[in-house]
Design a protein around this motif. Structure first.
Motif, mmCIF file in Angstrom:
data_model
loop_
_atom_site.group_PDB
_atom_site.id
_atom_site.type_symbol
_atom_site.label_atom_id
_atom_site.label_comp_id
_atom_site.label_asym_id
_atom_site.label_seq_id
_atom_site.Cartn_x
_atom_site.Cartn_y
_atom_site.Cartn_z
ATOM 1 N N GLY A 585 0.666 -0.972 -0.174
ATOM 2 C CA GLY A 585 0.130 -0.061 -0.110
ATOM 3 C C GLY A 585 0.860 1.279 -0.200
ATOM 4 N N ALA A 586 0.131 2.552 0.291
ATOM 5 C CA ALA A 586 0.943 3.706 -0.026
ATOM 6 C C ALA A 586 1.632 3.977 1.253
ATOM 7 C CB ALA A 586 -0.235 4.865 -0.052
ATOM 8 N N LEU A 587 3.047 4.012 1.389
ATOM 9 C CA LEU A 587 3.716 4.282 2.360
ATOM 10 C C LEU A 587 4.357 5.753 2.608
ATOM 11 C CD1 LEU A 587 6.151 1.204 1.940
ATOM 12 C CD2 LEU A 587 4.010 1.275 3.294
ATOM 13 N N PRO A 588 4.744 6.416 3.651
ATOM 14 C CA PRO A 588 5.118 7.600 3.848
ATOM 15 C C PRO A 588 6.689 7.356 3.383
ATOM 16 C CG PRO A 588 4.147 7.156 6.018
ATOM 17 C CD PRO A 588 4.117 5.813 5.001
ATOM 18 N N MET A 589 7.023 8.481 2.648
ATOM 19 C CA MET A 589 8.332 8.451 1.991
ATOM 20 C C MET A 589 9.323 7.777 2.967
ATOM 21 S SD MET A 589 7.658 9.227 -1.153
ATOM 22 C CE MET A 589 6.156 8.242 -1.008
ATOM 23 N N PRO A 590 9.712 8.315 4.125
ATOM 24 C CA PRO A 590 10.895 7.568 4.958
ATOM 25 C C PRO A 590 10.576 5.974 5.002
ATOM 26 C CG PRO A 590 10.020 9.676 5.998
ATOM 27 C CD PRO A 590 9.075 9.451 4.727
ATOM 28 N N VAL A 591 9.234 5.631 5.260
ATOM 29 C CA VAL A 591 9.047 4.225 5.316
ATOM 30 C C VAL A 591 9.404 3.484 4.182
ATOM 31 C CG1 VAL A 591 7.300 2.499 6.030
ATOM 32 C CG2 VAL A 591 7.447 4.515 7.062
ATOM 33 N N LEU A 592 8.900 4.148 3.117
ATOM 34 C CA LEU A 592 9.481 3.414 1.757
ATOM 35 C C LEU A 592 10.782 3.539 1.318
ATOM 36 C CD1 LEU A 592 8.268 2.364 -1.022
ATOM 37 C CD2 LEU A 592 8.494 5.126 -2.022
ATOM 38 N N GLU A 593 11.383 4.436 1.829
ATOM 39 C CA GLU A 593 12.975 4.251 1.586
ATOM 40 C C GLU A 593 13.495 3.174 2.459
ATOM 41 O OE1 GLU A 593 14.806 8.340 0.415
ATOM 42 O OE2 GLU A 593 13.462 8.496 2.007
ATOM 43 N N LYS A 594 13.090 2.926 3.521
ATOM 44 C CA LYS A 594 13.588 2.222 4.325
ATOM 45 C C LYS A 594 13.491 0.472 3.806
ATOM 46 C CE LYS A 594 14.235 0.429 9.242
ATOM 47 N NZ LYS A 594 14.273 -1.211 8.798
ATOM 48 N N LYS A 595 12.096 0.506 3.235
ATOM 49 C CA LYS A 595 11.639 -0.796 2.898
ATOM 50 C C LYS A 595 12.415 -1.177 1.603
ATOM 51 C CE LYS A 595 7.787 -3.391 0.875
ATOM 52 N NZ LYS A 595 6.546 -3.574 0.194
ATOM 53 N N ILE A 596 12.835 -0.362 0.607
ATOM 54 C CA ILE A 596 13.474 -0.690 -0.497
ATOM 55 C C ILE A 596 15.020 -1.071 -0.058
ATOM 56 C CG2 ILE A 596 14.196 0.150 -2.608
ATOM 57 C CD1 ILE A 596 11.429 -0.582 -2.527
ATOM 58 N N ASP A 597 15.387 -0.277 1.075
ATOM 59 C CA ASP A 597 16.755 -0.705 1.450
ATOM 60 C C ASP A 597 16.783 -2.288 1.818
ATOM 61 O OD1 ASP A 597 18.043 1.660 0.933
ATOM 62 O OD2 ASP A 597 17.714 2.560 2.979
ATOM 63 N N ASP A 598 15.683 -2.627 2.565
ATOM 64 C CA ASP A 598 15.544 -3.998 3.228
ATOM 65 C C ASP A 598 15.428 -4.954 1.847
ATOM 66 O OD1 ASP A 598 16.019 -2.866 5.873
ATOM 67 O OD2 ASP A 598 13.740 -3.041 6.306
ATOM 68 N N TRP A 599 14.613 -4.475 1.199
ATOM 69 C CA TRP A 599 14.416 -5.263 -0.109
ATOM 70 C C TRP A 599 15.994 -5.569 -0.844
ATOM 71 C CZ3 TRP A 599 15.032 -3.968 -5.364
ATOM 72 C CH2 TRP A 599 14.517 -4.965 -6.562
ATOM 73 N N VAL A 600 16.799 -4.656 -1.029
ATOM 74 C CA VAL A 600 17.877 -4.718 -1.722
ATOM 75 C C VAL A 600 18.787 -5.699 -0.765
ATOM 76 C CG1 VAL A 600 19.920 -3.551 -2.065
ATOM 77 C CG2 VAL A 600 17.877 -2.598 -3.025
ATOM 78 N N ALA A 601 18.773 -5.303 0.400
ATOM 79 C CA ALA A 601 19.693 -6.332 1.308
ATOM 80 C C ALA A 601 19.083 -7.891 1.198
ATOM 81 C CB ALA A 601 19.418 -5.933 2.695
#
Length: 604
Positions: A585-601
């Protein structure tokens, strides 16, 4: 407190109609790997959502929950504001009692989103914000008159399958008409406090009510439900309901529309202000700072936004110069803009021709979209013209979400007002934004995901929702779009629009720009028509900060994508990246950035 962000922003962010029964829904069942803290979190989300739907019955109806279908809500009252604020505070207190460290990865994201949403909402109830926003209850973009007539028309979100549905609509309509007395009261108090809307906003609202009043009774959009009945409605009920709808329009709705129209024209317009910026209101600077953060989910300053916009305008201008050279146009960029505005080959022959153009684009996108996306929504998409009563003040395109079960499609609305200015060179990018893979993908995928808590399925924030749609426009090479240089120019024009919004919105509300100055800036830096530029600027005046979300959200997603590509190299898969962006769903920008960092890891 202004109602519109609650209603309209929620519509844009994905509030819709899942298949719910008339009974209270149980809390979601535990998933594998979830423990006691996860259960507490889900119980909190469920209780919060249930309470919110009761306070906001129209939101429940947009989601297909008919438990409160005969109610519209107590909007525009102190009791409503107090209840919303108290709910935010209670939800935050309950959240803080849950141990985030013991949650599953997905539920940690949900925790973070819920916390950010509640904190952001609470800021809107601060005394210095309410002291201004409460007395500006309505404008031409975010008032009930901008969406409720379509909602109740038989062609919108309100259901008309049973006699009870028709009866409930009559009850809601009566409450809708009565609501305007509360709006008038708030406007009058605002007049005493010198907190009033700009004259142009008031003039636009008057025009909207004039359009609704001019429809009369049997041509009224509110008469639409009884123009055609579904199977199963007895003939006697049809006769009775037709009479009841006609009487209500004649004796309740039209008088209410005339009352507020006359109030706006005779009392409010003379008191309205000639200036247009929020900064010209008492306490307006604080309100605009809140508008920036609430729409972008980031604590940005007006100066930062303005300068970012200027740099983006400069970059995109260089791309436009390149397209001008590519088509062999001899002349300045301004002359090229004039050519794009005036050459008849770029003007649609008819509304039907424009619809057929969008349908053809949709078929071409569908043929390539699975190369970029592993998640495809099941909700179908329809293409329709904007309803006539609101086309003058509507955007060139807009989206209305469908149902999670696919029983009602998502709708891409295209505007046919001043048809010669609906240039065909902008068609491909507009479809990517409003349809596939823009709003239709993002909103449908969120609300179809039953594993998410309701506030993530059906809520959201403008930076993510509009940022995703603008990001979707950047996928034109991968989807085989904009191979024609004029269509590529259309793509640049749409991106330029969002960059100019950063400059113009902050210019209007923090730097003393006038309406005409803002319109001139947009016409000078793009091939936009005067009609579209005027509608855009008047939208920014009515909704401070909302227009900033598009570019901020897009740039955040693009930055996360570039970072992921650099980290993953050959392992980067756009389908996986898009799934990671969209599947919660729609995430606040700081939460989205952290999620993508975790996905990359995780991929590494």
């Amino acid at each position: 407190m202004r109602l519109a962000p609650l209603i309209l922003a929620s519509l844009l962010a994905g509030v819709s109609i899942p298949a719910l029964s008339a009974q209270q829904q149980p809390a979601p069942a535990a998933l594998p790997g979830e423990g006691a803290e996860d259960a507490k979190l889900k119980a909190l989300f469920h209780a919060s959502d249930e309470a919110s739907l009761k306070r906001n019955p129209i939101m429940a109806l947009f989601r297909g929950d008919q438990r409160y279908a005969d109610q519209l809500g107590t909007y525009y009252t102190d009791a409503y504001i107090a209840a919303e604020k108290a709910a935010n505070e209670a939800d935050l207190a309950a959240l803080r009692k849950i141990d985030r460290a013991k949650l599953t990865p997905v539920n940690k994201i949900a925790y973070d989103v819920f916390e950010a949403d509640q904190l952001r909402a609470l800021k809107g109830y601060r005394p210095e914000i309410l002291a201004v926003s409460k007395y500006l209850p309505m404008d031409h973009f975010t008032g009930f008159q901008s969406f409720y007539p379509d909602f109740a028309s038989g062609q919108g979100a309100a259901p008309f399958k049973t006699v009870a549905d028709y009866e409930n609509n009559l009850k809601r309509n009566a409450q809708y008409a009565a609501m305007y007395d509360r709006v008038i009261g708030l406007f009058r108090e605002g007049m005493q406090r010198r907190i009033v809307q700009p004259k142009l906003v008031v003039t636009n609202m008057i025009g909207q009510f004039d359009n609704l009043i001019a429809q009369g009774v049997e041509e009224s959009v509110f008469y639409g439900p009884v123009q055609k009945f579904p199977d199963g409605i007895a003939e006697a009920d049809q006769v009775r309901l037709k009479a009841a709808y006609a009487a209500q329009i004649r004796d309740v709705i039209l008088p209410a529309h005339k009352k507020i129209r006359d109030f706006l024209a005779s009392e409010y317009l003379p008191a309205a202000r000639d200036t247009v910026g929020t900064s010209d209101l008492p306490g307006g600077a604080a309100l605009y700072a809140y508008a920036i953060e609430s729409n972008t989910t980031l604590p940005l300053t007006a100066d930062y936004v303005h300068n970012l916009g200027l740099s983006e305008v400069k970059r995109i201008t260089a791309g436009m110069e390149a397209q001008k050279e590519k088509v062999g146009f001899k002349g300045s960029l301004q002359e090229f803009f004039t050519h794009l505005r005036t050459d008849k080959r770029f003007q649609p022959a008819s509304a039907d021709a424009l619809r057929e153009e969008y349908e053809a684009i949709g078929k071409r996108v569908d043929a390539r979209v699975r190369e970029q996306f592993s998640l495809i929504p099941k909700t179908p998409l329809e293409i329709r013209p904007v309803p006539a009563y609101r086309e003058k003040t509507d955007a060139a395109g807009s989206y209305m979400q469908g149902t999670p079960d696919g029983s009602r499609p998502g709708v891409f609305y295209f505007n046919t007002y001043d048809l010669p200015t609906r240039y065909t060179w902008g068609a491909e990018t507009l479809y990517l934004h409003e349809g596939v893979p823009g709003h239709h993908f993002q909103i449908s995928l969120a609300q179809e995901n039953a594993a998410l808590p309701a506030f993530m399925r059906f809520g959201g924030n403008t930076a993510y929702v509009e940022g995703w749609a603008l990001y979707a426009e950047t996928l034109w090479p991968e989807l085989g779009m904009e191979t024609d240089p004029y269509q590529r120019m259309g793509g640049l024009t749409d991106e330029m629009l969002r960059a100019m919004r950063l400059v113009v919105d902050s210019g209007l509300h923090a730097k003393g720009w006038s309406r005409d100055q803002a319109i001139d800036y947009m016409v000078t830096n793009s091939p936009m028509s005067q009609t579209d530029a005027t509608a855009e600027v008047e939208r920014y005046i009515a909704m401070p900060g909302q227009a900033l979300a598009y570019k901020i959200g897009q740039l955040t997603i693009l930055k996360a994508k570039a970072k992921a590509k650099a980290a993953l190299g050959a392992k980067f898969d756009p389908r996986g990246f898009h799934a990671a962006v969209l599947d919660t769903g729609a995430l606040p920008m700081p939460v989205l950035e952290k999620k993508i960092d975790d996905w990359v890891a995780g991929v590494k």
